[in-house]
Enzyme design. Structure first.
Site, PDB file in Angstrom:
ATOM      1  N   HIS A  40       4.220   2.875  12.979  1.00  0.00           N
ATOM      2  CA  HIS A  40       3.236   3.937  13.192  1.00  0.00           C
ATOM      3  C   HIS A  40       3.778   5.046  14.095  1.00  0.00           C
ATOM      4  CE1 HIS A  40      -0.760   1.996  11.717  1.00  0.00           C
ATOM      5  NE2 HIS A  40       0.242   1.773  10.890  1.00  0.00           N
ATOM      6  N   GLU A  98      -5.355   1.171   2.668  1.00  0.00           N
ATOM      7  CA  GLU A  98      -5.029   0.088   3.600  1.00  0.00           C
ATOM      8  C   GLU A  98      -5.057   0.556   5.046  1.00  0.00           C
ATOM      9  OE1 GLU A  98      -2.749  -2.673   6.128  1.00  0.00           O
ATOM     10  OE2 GLU A  98      -2.389  -0.538   5.773  1.00  0.00           O
ATOM     11  N   GLU A  99      -4.556   1.760   5.304  1.00  0.00           N
ATOM     12  CA  GLU A  99      -4.459   2.247   6.677  1.00  0.00           C
ATOM     13  C   GLU A  99      -5.827   2.450   7.331  1.00  0.00           C
ATOM     14  OE1 GLU A  99      -2.004   2.170   8.445  1.00  0.00           O
ATOM     15  OE2 GLU A  99      -0.163   2.532   7.304  1.00  0.00           O
ATOM     16  N   ASP A 110       6.127   1.968   6.547  1.00  0.00           N
ATOM     17  CA  ASP A 110       4.871   1.224   6.424  1.00  0.00           C
ATOM     18  C   ASP A 110       3.969   2.051   5.509  1.00  0.00           C
ATOM     19  OD1 ASP A 110       2.490  -0.154   6.792  1.00  0.00           O
ATOM     20  OD2 ASP A 110       2.149   0.641   8.806  1.00  0.00           O
ATOM     21  N   ASP A 140       4.027  -6.146   3.506  1.00  0.00           N
ATOM     22  CA  ASP A 140       3.833  -5.053   4.457  1.00  0.00           C
ATOM     23  C   ASP A 140       4.871  -5.197   5.560  1.00  0.00           C
ATOM     24  OD1 ASP A 140       2.699  -2.863   5.705  1.00  0.00           O
ATOM     25  OD2 ASP A 140       0.644  -3.581   5.446  1.00  0.00           O
ATOM     26  N   HIS A 182       0.814  -1.219   0.000  1.00  0.00           N
ATOM     27  CA  HIS A 182       0.000   0.000   0.000  1.00  0.00           C
ATOM     28  C   HIS A 182       0.848   1.271   0.000  1.00  0.00           C
ATOM     29  CE1 HIS A 182       0.282   0.952   4.427  1.00  0.00           C
ATOM     30  NE2 HIS A 182       0.407  -0.361   4.546  1.00  0.00           N
TER      31      HIS A 182
END
Length: 353
Positions: free
Chosen positions: A327, A227-228, A193, A247, A76
């Site tokens: 994150h 995706e998030e 990410d 990922d 993503h």
């Protein structure tokens, strides 16, 4: 550790493209610019990227065999970010998060506010109790959405002055990625990410173009844009029977993955991944001496999870480079990125000789 698989991949190309991707703002729902860049890069390598109505991209590499079943790799391009929720009476901005993260990870961060007419303004994310010199409870003030705001780097101290800048509710906010590409191989940045995996997939494309090879089964590379927020790759073309989500691998607690490893996820919050596919990936990593670790991520979901929940009749697996502080302020090593591409190459059964 180098072997014929990762030596044949163009490390310089992968890292250069990764740096460009990291510096392109693309919170979920604001991926127009980065998807256009992917289209241009695919064309440069001799491939065409199609778009779904939702905005995902798909590159098809026709297989050399007779099988009608296709395999897909997905990563993503969308990242964490925010949206303007309200303009406050003091001219600052209240935000609502895009994606899941702790508010303390963005405190003090520089950001860009993207208006719908194409303007950009720089700002800083702060607690509403900004200074220990002013607020006695500043240290204990809870870092939550209602207690955070963006200070805009413009002459504004009222809602009306901010509105005159063209800033409005619903405008996208992107974080400064703070990219650092170290000569020792360390890569530090927000949004590894999942842009590290996107770069790995383009490294695979670059190799196939350069080597003049294609897999026996048709390969579809899918780049998702939501995706998030949970539904990135929920739609899958009917001819795909196997999907590998590429990922980042999480690091910490009782997990084995390091920043040098290819993470192979056996189970995440959506349940176990396909046993045979996962076993094959583990055996290939051992066979080609690719540093790897098998882990379980109970707080994690992927584009493979979205595809399965969306009703796709597929087998699915999940791998990716190990990323520390996911994150938040993330870090990985170029070895993990290149070896992820190498494992994906091995899974296709392509010879590098």
């Amino acid at each position: 550790m180098e072997n014929p698989l990762n030596k044949t991949l163009n490390r310089k190309y992968i890292l250069k493209f990764l740096e460009e991707l990291l510096n392109t703002p693309s919170p979920s729902g604001y991926c127009m610019n980065i998807m256009k860049r992917l289209e241009e890069e695919a064309e440069k390598l001799g491939y065409k990227m199609e778009r779904t109505p939702k905005g995902n991209g798909m590159i098809t590499v026709e297989g050399s065999g007779s099988s009608k079943d296709a395999i897909a790799y997905t990563a993503h391009v969308d990242t964490l970010g925010a949206m303007v929720r309200a303009i406050k009476p003091n001219g600052m901005l209240r935000i609502t998060p895009i994606g899941g993260y702790n508010m303390h990870t963005i405190e003090g961060e520089y950001c860009l506010i993207h208006t719908r007419d194409g303007r950009q303004y720089e700002g800083t994310v702060l607690s509403t109790k900004t200074s220990v010199h002013v607020y006695p409870d500043a240290r204990d003030w809870k870092r939550e959405e209602a207690n955070m705001e963006i200070r805009i780097d413009e002459r504004t101290s009222s809602k009306e002055e901010t509105e005159k800048l063209g800033i409005a509710v619903g405008d996208i906010v992107s974080w400064d990625p703070r990219v650092r590409m170290h000569p020792t191989g360390w890569v530090k940045s927000r949004h590894l990410d999942d842009k590290a995996s996107v770069a790995a997939l383009f490294g695979l494309l670059e190799w196939m173009n350069r080597a003049g090879k294609r897999p026996e089964r048709t390969l579809k590379l899918i780049f998702s844009t939501y995706e998030e927020v949970g539904h990135g790759n929920s739609y899958m073309p009917a001819d795909i029977t196997e999907l590998i989500a590429v990922d980042m691998g999480a690091i910490g607690d009782d997990l084995s993955t390091t920043e040098y490893d290819v993470s192979i996820c056996a189970k995440d919050s959506s349940g176990p991944y396909d046993y045979e596919m996962t076993s094959k990936l583990i055996e290939l990593a051992k066979q080609h001496q690719l540093p790897h670790a098998v882990d379980i991520y109970p707080q994690y979901g992927s584009d493979a999870s979205a595809a399965l929940r969306g009703g796709s009749n597929i087998r699915a697996a999940l791998i990716g480079p190990g990323v520390h502080a996911s994150h938040a302020m993330e870090r990985t090593h170029s070895e993990a990125i290149v070896n992820t591409a190498a494992l994906l190459l091995a899974y296709l059964g392509l010879s590098v000789s």
